[in-house]
Every structure is written in C-alpha cells, then in structure tokens.
Write a protein that holds these residues in place. Structure first.
Motif, PDB file in Angstrom:
ATOM      1  N   PHE A 208       0.090  -1.365  -5.103  1.00 27.66           N
ATOM      2  CA  PHE A 208       0.928  -1.666  -6.279  1.00 27.66           C
ATOM      3  C   PHE A 208       1.636  -3.000  -6.069  1.00 27.66           C
ATOM      4  O   PHE A 208       1.906  -3.375  -4.918  1.00 27.66           O
ATOM      5  CB  PHE A 208       2.029  -0.603  -6.459  1.00 27.66           C
ATOM      6  CG  PHE A 208       1.527   0.747  -6.876  1.00 27.66           C
ATOM      7  CD1 PHE A 208       1.069   0.973  -8.172  1.00 27.66           C
ATOM      8  CD2 PHE A 208       1.542   1.797  -5.966  1.00 27.66           C
ATOM      9  CE1 PHE A 208       0.622   2.231  -8.543  1.00 27.66           C
ATOM     10  CE2 PHE A 208       1.087   3.063  -6.341  1.00 27.66           C
ATOM     11  CZ  PHE A 208       0.628   3.273  -7.627  1.00 27.66           C
TER      12      PHE A 208
ATOM     13  N   ARG B 114       0.892  -1.171   0.000  1.00 33.90           N
ATOM     14  CA  ARG B 114       0.000   0.000   0.000  1.00 33.90           C
ATOM     15  C   ARG B 114       0.927   1.217   0.000  1.00 33.90           C
ATOM     16  O   ARG B 114       1.735   1.369   0.923  1.00 33.90           O
ATOM     17  CB  ARG B 114      -0.896  -0.015   1.239  1.00 33.90           C
ATOM     18  CG  ARG B 114      -1.939   1.097   1.251  1.00 33.90           C
ATOM     19  CD  ARG B 114      -2.868   0.960   2.450  1.00 33.90           C
ATOM     20  NE  ARG B 114      -3.644  -0.268   2.441  1.00 33.90           N
ATOM     21  CZ  ARG B 114      -4.781  -0.447   1.764  1.00 33.90           C
ATOM     22  NH1 ARG B 114      -5.284   0.544   1.046  1.00 33.90           N
ATOM     23  NH2 ARG B 114      -5.412  -1.593   1.811  1.00 33.90           N
TER      24      ARG B 114
ATOM     25  N   TRP C 187       6.023   7.346  -5.620  1.00 41.62           N
ATOM     26  CA  TRP C 187       5.173   6.626  -4.644  1.00 41.62           C
ATOM     27  C   TRP C 187       6.058   5.874  -3.651  1.00 41.62           C
ATOM     28  O   TRP C 187       7.083   5.326  -4.019  1.00 41.62           O
ATOM     29  CB  TRP C 187       4.255   5.627  -5.352  1.00 41.62           C
ATOM     30  CG  TRP C 187       3.177   6.275  -6.163  1.00 41.62           C
ATOM     31  CD1 TRP C 187       3.317   6.803  -7.408  1.00 41.62           C
ATOM     32  CD2 TRP C 187       1.820   6.480  -5.768  1.00 41.62           C
ATOM     33  NE1 TRP C 187       2.121   7.328  -7.826  1.00 41.62           N
ATOM     34  CE2 TRP C 187       1.178   7.142  -6.836  1.00 41.62           C
ATOM     35  CE3 TRP C 187       1.068   6.176  -4.624  1.00 41.62           C
ATOM     36  CZ2 TRP C 187      -0.169   7.503  -6.799  1.00 41.62           C
ATOM     37  CZ3 TRP C 187      -0.274   6.526  -4.588  1.00 41.62           C
ATOM     38  CH2 TRP C 187      -0.878   7.192  -5.666  1.00 41.62           C
TER      39      TRP C 187
ATOM     40  N   GLU D 259      -3.526  10.128  -0.271  1.00 47.51           N
ATOM     41  CA  GLU D 259      -3.947   9.242  -1.343  1.00 47.51           C
ATOM     42  C   GLU D 259      -3.134   7.961  -1.225  1.00 47.51           C
ATOM     43  O   GLU D 259      -1.914   8.023  -1.116  1.00 47.51           O
ATOM     44  CB  GLU D 259      -3.580   9.939  -2.662  1.00 47.51           C
ATOM     45  CG  GLU D 259      -4.322   9.442  -3.858  1.00 47.51           C
ATOM     46  CD  GLU D 259      -3.771  10.144  -5.115  1.00 47.51           C
ATOM     47  OE1 GLU D 259      -3.770   9.498  -6.160  1.00 47.51           O
ATOM     48  OE2 GLU D 259      -3.326  11.311  -5.014  1.00 47.51           O
ATOM     49  N   HIS D 260      -3.792   6.818  -1.230  1.00 47.09           N
ATOM     50  CA  HIS D 260      -2.995   5.584  -1.195  1.00 47.09           C
ATOM     51  C   HIS D 260      -3.583   4.523  -2.113  1.00 47.09           C
ATOM     52  O   HIS D 260      -4.792   4.453  -2.324  1.00 47.09           O
ATOM     53  CB  HIS D 260      -2.824   5.074   0.232  1.00 47.09           C
ATOM     54  CG  HIS D 260      -4.096   4.891   0.985  1.00 47.09           C
ATOM     55  ND1 HIS D 260      -4.842   3.733   0.921  1.00 47.09           N
ATOM     56  CD2 HIS D 260      -4.751   5.731   1.814  1.00 47.09           C
ATOM     57  CE1 HIS D 260      -5.891   3.865   1.703  1.00 47.09           C
ATOM     58  NE2 HIS D 260      -5.868   5.066   2.240  1.00 47.09           N
ATOM     59  N   THR D 261      -2.672   3.738  -2.683  1.00 47.67           N
ATOM     60  CA  THR D 261      -3.036   2.761  -3.701  1.00 47.67           C
ATOM     61  C   THR D 261      -2.199   1.502  -3.510  1.00 47.67           C
ATOM     62  O   THR D 261      -1.090   1.593  -3.002  1.00 47.67           O
ATOM     63  CB  THR D 261      -2.711   3.335  -5.117  1.00 47.67           C
ATOM     64  OG1 THR D 261      -3.257   4.637  -5.184  1.00 47.67           O
ATOM     65  CG2 THR D 261      -3.276   2.483  -6.231  1.00 47.67           C
TER      66      THR D 261
ATOM     67  N   ARG E 223       1.381   8.741  -2.369  1.00 52.05           N
ATOM     68  CA  ARG E 223       2.055   9.627  -3.327  1.00 52.05           C
ATOM     69  C   ARG E 223       2.880  10.635  -2.539  1.00 52.05           C
ATOM     70  O   ARG E 223       2.378  11.216  -1.572  1.00 52.05           O
ATOM     71  CB  ARG E 223       1.004  10.345  -4.178  1.00 52.05           C
ATOM     72  CG  ARG E 223       1.581  10.985  -5.425  1.00 52.05           C
ATOM     73  CD  ARG E 223       0.608  11.977  -5.996  1.00 52.05           C
ATOM     74  NE  ARG E 223      -0.440  11.382  -6.814  1.00 52.05           N
ATOM     75  CZ  ARG E 223      -0.264  10.970  -8.076  1.00 52.05           C
ATOM     76  NH1 ARG E 223       0.912  11.055  -8.639  1.00 52.05           N
ATOM     77  NH2 ARG E 223      -1.263  10.480  -8.762  1.00 52.05           N
TER      78      ARG E 223
END
Ligand code: AMP
Length: 393
Positions: A280, A266, A289, A276-278, A269
């Motif tokens: 990958f 997780r 990131w 904001e988290h995503t 940016r």
C-alpha cells in the motif's frame, strides 16, 4: 586518547574486568555468543601476562534482586569452552565468600562473579558498592562497550578507586566510532528503524543537523507518518509521541536535515496476521492493515540514497525481519550498503544479528558495533561517563 591495557601493570595482579555478557538466552541456553567472543582478545592479553582475571557483568534486568534464571552459570560454561580453560563461577559479586575465593586464585585463573544487577546499588552507582567491587582487585579494565552509556557502579564508580584502563574491545569501538563522530565524510546518512519511536527519538534529535538525511523505516516510521496526517491503518503508532514526532520533523526541516519516510509498505491484514500481505502507499494504509516492512519503491529510494552516501549509521531493522518476507527491506538495503563505497556503522542487537545472518559480516566497509544505545549516543556526540573516566591526562 584512552588509557589502554599497555598503560596498566597487570602482570600477576588481580584484574577486575567489566565485560558485557548480556547475551540472549532461550530456555537457559545462549542463542548468540558474539559478546563472549568479542571479549576474548582482552582476556588472552591478560592471560599472557599471568593476571588473575575477575570478570563482572550484568545479564538482563533483574531489578536489583536475585532472579535465578538470570544467574551467569551458562555464560561461565560457554566461556570455558571458548577459552579452553576453567572459569570458576561465583554465586555472589561482593562480600566475604567472594573475597576468600579470590584470595585463593593463582596467576592465570579466571573467576566470573554473579550478575551484578542482583544488587540495586549497581544501577544506582552506589559509592560503597563500587568500593566493595574495587577491594576485590588491584586494577580495573572496562571492556563493556555495550553498557558504556550507563554510569553504574561496575562501569563507572569503581574506576574512581582503582588504576583503570579500557580493554581492547572498548578501545576498538571508540576508535572506529570516533571516525564517524568527529569527521564524517559527506553525504552522511542515518538509517533508523526498529519497533518504537520512543526508543529512537533521542537519536533523531542528536543527529539532526549532523547528518544530511535520515532514512526511516520499521515501526518508528508510522508515528512520524501519522504526525504528518497520513492514514497508517492499524500500524504501530505511539499516540503519546505524536506531538514530539511533530516537533522532531519541524526541527529537522529548520536544520535542513532531510527526513526520508517510507513511500510504500508491505502490510498484513490484522485478522489473518502473516498469511496475507499487500503493498500500500504508506500514507493510505486501510484500517485493519499493519505495515510490517518498507515496500519496493521505498527500498529503491533508500538504495539510491545509500549509493550516494559516504558515511552511514544504521540502527534498528526496517521491518519485522524475523518473519520472511518482511526481512526484504532490511536485507536489500544492507546489500546496497555492502556494494557501496560508504563507511557504515551498524549498531547493536537485532539489526546486526539479521545482517550477519545474511552473510554481510565480512563486508570490508561495514563495522558491526557491539553497542546499541551506546553506539548511537557516542556517535551522536554525547559524553559517556564510563569512557570519559578512562581518558588520559
Ligand atoms: P528495536 O529493538 O527497537 O531496534 O526493534 C526491533 C524490533 O522492531 C524487531 O523485533 C522488529 O520485528 C520490530 N519491527 C520492525 N519493523 C516493525 C514494524 N513495521 N512493525 C512492528 N514491529 C516492527
């Protein structure tokens, strides 16, 4: 077998007790008093025997000089509340003023000496300084497991000049951790996280060939991933450690010790940290990131390993657990351990605090060690001099 309190005649005598009161402080207030509480059984034992208790500890890293913010006054105050008896804080730890205060003590009195690291001689294990400490008392008890990997004057040198023994906390730690060090049931897992690989590489090296697998998370993972050629974006990488990381992965392969690295992370940016988290893939994190926690696939993978394990040692959080939701990996892996039948030792500071907050402190199969570095060095098989000097025979 260590010499313990039962082997020492403490009744009505002056007992110098090395405790580890290196507690976290914020604005002069103690934010976690676990280390004080953990010392209470030894102090109660000494009080029952009407000993004169002389406590010695370090706090922080004053670097061998007086740092007013690192005086032990707040500790004396909190200890007094916990014990419900007066604790007299002295402003030095050796010398005539300390000697005369101690000469006036009655059985059952407690004094706390000033931060022993205000003297550079402490960390240098200076013999004369150790003798100065020794002359304050008739016998010595070491109950500072958290500092047992440091052979300093107050943890080691002084034991050469006085009849000495382990306190109840130190004895308990050695008994519990010896179970893992001497006869770990297999599969044996080491979970390693935390910020920097530099702090953990020694542990990895000590444990290669001893554990069946490592589960690696936290900042530590990214230097290892990068050493394998992964793209880790702007995640925490210790460039100077890349060669060593490479060697460590190679040695683990040669010994058949599996290194389980994150598959996904997780990430946040860099320009909008936290907002904001995503998720990958751990080997394809875009520039800009930073990986802040292990991702859901990795959590599942780690949980599967945990369920099969019989013995687990864990040091360092798997993500930036202070900032939800980046505590998810640490929490979910911890919960899997609590549900498993494995005997788990959780070492030191951050991880222990995070897990205790999550209500795992009561889980029967988990032992929370008060040490960080000391716990890992002990289980990894190193000889810790302050403990060795207390062995019988
Ligand atoms: P340590 O004292 O080495 O066990 O490190 C604990 C610290 O590691 C905590 O303050 C965490 O916030 C930090 N940490 C864990 N995972 C990461 C990560 N992926 N990136 C940066 N810091 C991390």
């Amino acid at each position: 077998m260590l010499r313990g309190l039962r082997d020492l005649d403490v009744a009505r005598r002056r007992v110098l007790v090395r405790v580890d009161y290196n507690v976290p402080l914020k604005d002069g207030r103690i934010t976690d008093d676990t280390r004080l509480r953990e010392s209470l059984p030894t102090l109660e034992h000494l009080l029952q025997h009407h000993a004169k208790i002389i406590l010695v500890s370090h706090l922080g890293r004053p670097g061998g000089k007086v740092v007013p913010e690192l005086r032990l006054d707040p500790i004396a105050q909190r200890l007094q509340e916990l014990l419900r008896r007066p604790v007299t804080k002295l402003n030095d730890c050796i010398g005539p003023s300390v000697q005369s205060a101690i000469a006036q003590m009655h059985p059952g009195d407690i004094v706390l000496l000033e931060n022993v690291r205000f003297y550079p001689e402490e960390e240098a294990n200076d013999e004369n300084f150790a003798k100065e400490l020794a002359r304050l008392a008739d016998c010595y008890v070491n109950d500072a497991f958290g500092t047992a990997h440091r052979a300093h004057a107050s943890t080691y040198g002084v034991a050469k000049f006085l009849p000495s023994a382990a306190g109840l906390l130190l004895e308990r730690e050695v008994t519990m951790l010896s179970r893992v060090r001497e006869n770990p049931q297999r599969p044996f897992l080491a979970i390693v996280g935390g910020a920097k690989l530099k702090d953990k590489i020694g542990v990895l090296q000590d444990f290669i060939g001893k554990v069946d697998a490592f589960l690696i998370g936290g900042g530590v993972a990214f230097t290892l991933l990068k050493a394998q050629g992964a793209r880790v974006g702007s995640s925490l990488v210790d460039e100077k450690m890349l060669d060593e990381a490479h060697r460590c992965l190679k040695t683990a392969r040669e010994h058949g010790t599996e290194m389980v690295l994150p598959q996904d992370v997780r990430a946040v940016r860099e320009s909008a940290v936290g907002a904001e988290h995503t998720i990958f893939p751990a080997r394809e994190i875009p520039d800009g990131w930073q990986g802040w926690d292990i991702g859901p696939q990795t959590i599942q993978l780690f949980q599967e390993q945990v369920v099969r394990a019989q013995t687990i040692v864990w040091a360092g959080p798997l993500g930036k657990f202070e900032q939800p939701p980046f505590d998810t990996g640490t929490r979910e892996v911890a919960q899997a351990i609590a549900r498993s039948g494995a005997f788990a030792v959780i070492g030191g500071g951050d991880t222990a605090a995070a897990l205790q907050r999550e209500g795992l402190a009561g889980a029967q199969n988990i032992y929370f060690s008060t040490g960080g570095g000391a716990t890992l060095e002990f289980i990894g098989g190193r000889k810790l001099l302050p403990i060795e000097i207390l062995r019988k025979g």
